[in-house]
Design a protein around this motif. Structure first.
Motif: not given
Lengths: 118, 506, 408
Positions: C139, C143-144, C147, C166, C169-170, C173-174, C177, C180-181
């Motif tokens: 993870y 994520e890196l 970025v 945009r 990223l949306a 990153f979504g 998430v 991560l969950g």
């Protein structure tokens, strides 16, 4: 109801003061009156502590007096709180003076208009 | 001198520093800064010693004036307190490095600055509820005065609003303390915990005391919808001050909340009173969601950062409401992490304004060309704030989320994990403008100054408004480096903190 | 199989991240700057390649950096699956670096320093994804990677590029998430997320509903970067980026990190037996099959060459996912079938990488020669640079080989 008012009159007064203070702070448009409202609110709390310390038929808490004594601790606490309150009032009034010098008004709504055009 | 005496010294030292800074003006004007630096450096040394001892040998207690607890005032330094003490001293020192050039520079400013440090330190070490109120008010008073130290009318209006709302918060706290006192006849936290338990957790007096204290502290922490003072105060204050208070004031208030909830009332109280638990959970969720949404809609950078704080403190309140070892470790980590990141962001915003005059989101367009360091640091801190690993922003969120999973609070878990996207929403907007747009208009810091939009240093003269000092760069770069580097130190920290948290929960 | 404790996996990850510093520092001297890129690429390839013999022997290089957060160690493991991905990424980075230099200078692009720095960072993250030893480290690099690639997507600084950025990223990153969950749930259920061949033991005995939720979250999260429909729409938009970015990152490194994540989740977190038992493999296979067909049909209708290639990527990635998912769905008692499906799927990772990168290079070459990139101009460009056209057609055998592995 009447019983409550009579036997708990200090507490009733406390919450009246708290209510009045809050009302003045919210409803008054004048900044100085807001500060006064804050003072009334704090006074309510002071009264609450002092009333809680009272013992029916109690004497001042001095060793030469007979028991029962009223509890001395809340008095000490409130002495501190009053000092804090005075300091707060001083700082608040200092700011009010600066606001008046800057904008020439103490009225909240006028102030907003003046600042809106900044 | 015994170690326990140091617990009293950490409070006395900044007060002494404050006095000296004030009196030094009689000898020489603008002498406040060196005094404040010396006092804060000494403070840092003392707090580090204390923290090392507290972690190594366990809790340190000090009895003020020889009156034994529960009658006298007790100062207690455990791992959590030690963390806060070091954080306060370290952040203050960083802000001082920044303040050298950025101002304000008058001696009274540094006197009040040190008074704020004293208030925050006192709130952290005290083990007495009324004493905590006094320090809460000292913190509040100095924070109001610092916000008002900007030379614009806006600062004064923001400060007055902060003062009125903050006083109500502190007064509610005091009223709650009064209820607890009437209930038990004691003000010492540990003693209160025993007596409240003896009275039974469902006594109305106890419940009222809890509600009043928590709501009072919610105001100080700026939990939605009691946050209204905060954006004005942060945005209206001089840059130096917004960096300092955004990093520390709400942080220590949140620490106080944690301390009161667990040391005084305890987990058993939360278990016995669903309403108390609901108060914390509700405050947390609303803050996280609405704080972020409000942040997205702001046009001024500092206001946006302020609303971001509302959301981030929602996370910490969430951790408190979960109340297990992992979540509370997460709360401690996130308190430290947020202080570094948010303080750094505010200082960077100030640095950018000094260099380019940009203060609104739109003015940040093409910032990387005009202020490469500012844009770079802002970018790193924004990424950390969003919670991209391995930064400290991720570490705090991870602990809190694992805590939520352990406790089986799935709603909170979803909100905590989802908050990443909300945070992204307001930072992405800014990052895109900074790096991927051409500057639209040339802003000159000098022009901004003529409009009166540059708050700091105005009446002090002598400084070139367009240039930032080495100290300013050092402060913001240090924040960015720490935000990343501390992410790797978190596990070791969590390990040593464990015994403290277990003691807190038992 | 023995573990060899070594700093090599860490060095392989870090070498290009470290190179970001000199790349940024030498922004005034383009030749030196590109020198750093090439040097880092060569070092990276060398480091990754040096671990291959051990992997063939069955040994694994491991870098242990101690605990990171509770339950999670910061450990890098260069196992066979990871090395496959890392080798593809680092080989192609070297090739792409030379191509980038020519392309960026040929078109006289702006912000070249940022471009090369972000590129180096992206490759670092991709190799980090390959060598991650548990879900959290995966993870972290996932994520890196988001970025680091964002500056490349928004590189053009036009409204279109910013909108694509945009969206990128949306979506990613979504996805992050969701990952991560899912990771948190796995931690909750099993107490660890360390990749284990055949699956984490603790998961098999846990609540099946929660395990399914965890699986769905993880696959959805990685599925964003793997461009599974309906999570694919960032990929065609991201084609506004310079061609080498579209080539290496959006046909190889980024999208494959998503696929790779799916593979790790199926093989090393849940294990194919548990996936079959939970009945989630079939669902994933169905989604992959749907994506495969639909994306191909959409690709037929795209005029912009890079968008057409992007939809082709969406479709081809689903081959890989399909292979893995079929392997998972068919695991119980079908013996070799599952194995062949897996091998086919994984073989398609390098196969598709080489094919699609070549195709993008050709598209980019035609861009720098003949401005428009619509397929209607292709016959003309085919005659203008016949060798490139021919090369774009040539990798067919590899494509067939991986797609028609027996048993899939």
């Amino acid at each position: 109801m009447m019983d409550l008012l009579v036997s708990r009159d200090y507490y009733v007064a406390t919450f009246l003061l708290l209510g009045i203070g809050t009302y003045v702070m919210i409803a008054s448009r004048n900044l100085v009156k807001k500060v006064i409202g804050m003072n009334i609110f704090q006074t309510g709390i002071f009264l609450f502590f002092i009333a809680a310390a009272y013992v029916e038929g109690g004497n001042p808490p001095v060793l030469t007096m007979d028991a029962p004594h009223v509890s001395p601790l809340p008095h000490v606490l409130i002495l501190t709180a009053i000092v804090v309150g005075v300091a707060l009032t001083a700082v608040a009034l200092g700011m009010v003076v600066r606001i008046y010098a800057e904008y020439g008004t103490l009225d909240e709504e006028t102030l907003q208009e003046v600042r809106g055009s900044e | 001198m015994a170690v326990s005496d140091l617990a009293a010294l950490v409070v006395a030292l900044p007060i002494f520093g404050s006095l000296v800074a004030f009196l030094a003006a009689l000898v020489r004007s603008k002498s406040g800064w060196p005094v404040a630096v010396a006092a804060t450096a000494a403070q840092l040394a003392v707090t580090v010693t204390l923290a090392v001892r507290a972690f190594g040998e366990g809790t340190i207690t000090y009895v003020v004036g020889g009156f034994e607890a529960p009658y006298g005032i007790e100062l207690v330094v455990d791992g959590l307190t030690g963390t806060m003490l070091v954080l306060i001293a370290a952040v203050s020192l960083g802000v001082l490095a920044y303040a050298r050039r950025a101002g304000p520079r008058s001696n009274p400013f540094y006197a009040v600055f040190m008074l704020l440090v004293a208030g925050l330190t006192g709130m952290s070490v005290t083990a007495d509820l009324f004493n905590m109120y006094v320090f809460l008010e000292i913190t509040g008073l100095s924070a109001y005065a610092l916000v008002a130290s900007g030379d614009r009318g806006r600062s004064a209006v923001a400060a007055l609003k902060y003062l009125l709302v903050g006083t109500v918060g502190a007064s509610l706290f005091l009223l709650g303390v009064g209820y607890a006192y009437i209930d038990t006849g004691t003000l010492n936290m540990a003693d209160l915990a025993v007596k409240l338990a003896a009275n039974g957790y469902t006594a109305t007096l106890t419940q009222t005391a809890f509600a009043l204290i928590v709501v009072g502290l919610f105001i100080k922490v700026a939990v939605f919808p009691l946050h209204t003072w905060q954006p004005d105060a942060y945005a209206g204050a001089p840059d130096t001050v917004s960096g300092l208070i955004s990093a520390l004031v709400s942080t220590v208030a949140a620490y106080a909340l944690l301390r009161v909830v667990f040391t005084v009332f305890g987990t058993a109280f939360l278990d016995a009173n669903p309403f108390a638990h609901a108060l914390l959970v509700g405050g947390a969720i609303i803050s996280i969601l609405l704080g972020s949404l409000l942040a997205v809609s702001q046009s001024e950078v500092k206001r946006m950062l302020a609303y971001s704080s509302v959301s981030q403190f929602g996370l910490i309140v969430a951790a408190i409401s979960i109340g297990n070892v992992t979540a509370l470790t997460g709360a401690a980590v996130h308190l430290v992490g947020h202080a570094i990141m948010k303080g750094g962001l505010f200082l960077t915003a100030g640095l950018v304004a000094t260099e380019t005059g940009a203060r609104s989101v739109d003015e940040y367009e093409g910032l990387v060309k005009r202020s490469p360091v500012g844009a770079g640091v802002f970018g790193v801190l924004a990424v950390a704030m969003v919670g991209v690993p391995p930064t400290i922003g991720f570490a705090g969120k991870w602990y809190i989320a694992v805590g939520a999973a352990e406790a089986g609070s799935w709603t909170l878990l979803a909100v905590i994990v989802g908050s990443t996207l909300l945070t992204l929403a307001y930072f992405a907007r800014l990052v895109e403008r900074m790096f991927f747009r051409e500057p639209t208009a040339d802003l000159e810091p000098a022009v901004e100054r003529a409009d009166g939009a540059l708050p700091d240093g105005g009446d002090l003269g002598g400084s070139d408004p367009g240039s930032a000092s080495l100290g300013m760069y050092a402060a913001v770069v240090a924040a960015a480096v720490l935000a990343v580097a501390l992410g790797f130190a978190v596990f070791g920290y969590g390990d040593v903190l464990q015994s403290t948290i277990e003691a807190l929960l038992s | 199989m023995t573990d060899i404790t070594s700093l090599r996996p860490l060095a392989a990850v870090l070498v290009s991240a470290v190179a970001v510093v000199p790349i940024l520092a030498s922004y005034r001297r383009p030749n030196l700057r590109e020198g750093w890129t090439v040097l880092a690429a060569v070092c990276k390839l060398g480091l990754v390649a040096s671990m291959v013999p051990a992997a063939l022997r069955g040994d694994v290089y491991v870098t242990k950096l101690g605990p990171f957060v509770p339950y999670i160690d910061l450990t890098l493991r260069a196992d066979a699956l990871g090395l496959l991905f890392a080798l593809v990424a680092s080989t192609l980075w070297l090739v792409t670096s030379f191509y980038s230099i020519g392309y960026m200078r040929g078109l006289d692009e702006h912000s070249q320093t940022r471009y090369f720095a972000a590129f180096a960072g992206s490759v670092s993250s991709a190799v980090g994804v390959a060598f991650a030893s548990n879900l959290v480290v995966l993870y972290l690099f996932y994520e890196l990677l988001t970025v680091a690639t964002y500056p490349l997507v928004a590189h053009d600084e036009t409204d279109e590029a910013r909108a694509a950025g945009r969206k990128y990223l949306a979506y990613t990153f979504g996805g992050g998430v969701a990952v991560l969950g899912g990771t948190l749930l796995v931690v909750h259920l099993a107490g660890t997320t360390a990749f284990t061949a055949g699956g984490i033991a603790g998961l098999a005995n846990s609540d099946p509903t929660l395990a399914r939720v965890a699986f769905a979250l993880l696959v959805t999260g990685f599925g964003v970067k793997a461009a599974l429909m309906p999570l694919h729409s960032w990929l065609p938009d991201a084609m506004v980026a310079p061609t080498p970015v579209s080539g290496l990152l959006h046909a190889v490194a980024v999208v494959k990190s998503g696929v790779f994540g799916v593979a790790r989740v199926l093989l090393d977190v849940f294990g194919i037996d548990l996936v079959a038992e939970l009945g989630v493999g079939g669902v994933l296979a169905a989604v992959a099959a749907f994506t495969l067909l639909t994306a191909s049909v959409i690709a037929l209708r795209q005029d912009n060459l890079k968008r057409r290639l992007a939809f082709s990527t969406v479709s081809q990635l689903s081959y890989i996912v399909l292979g893995i998912a079929v392997g998972g769905a068919a695991a119980l008692g079908t013996g070799d079938a599952a194995k062949w499906a897996l091998i086919g799927g994984l073989l398609h990772i390098p196969a598709h990488a080489f094919m699609k990168l070549t195709l993008f290079f050709c598209a980019g070459a035609s861009t720098s020669r003949l401005t428009p990139t619509t397929s209607r101009t292709w016959p003309a460009s085919a005659s203008a640079c016949p060798s490139r056209w021919a090369r774009s057609q040539s990798p067919q055998p590899a494509w067939r080989a991986s797609r028609w592995s027996p048993g899939s």
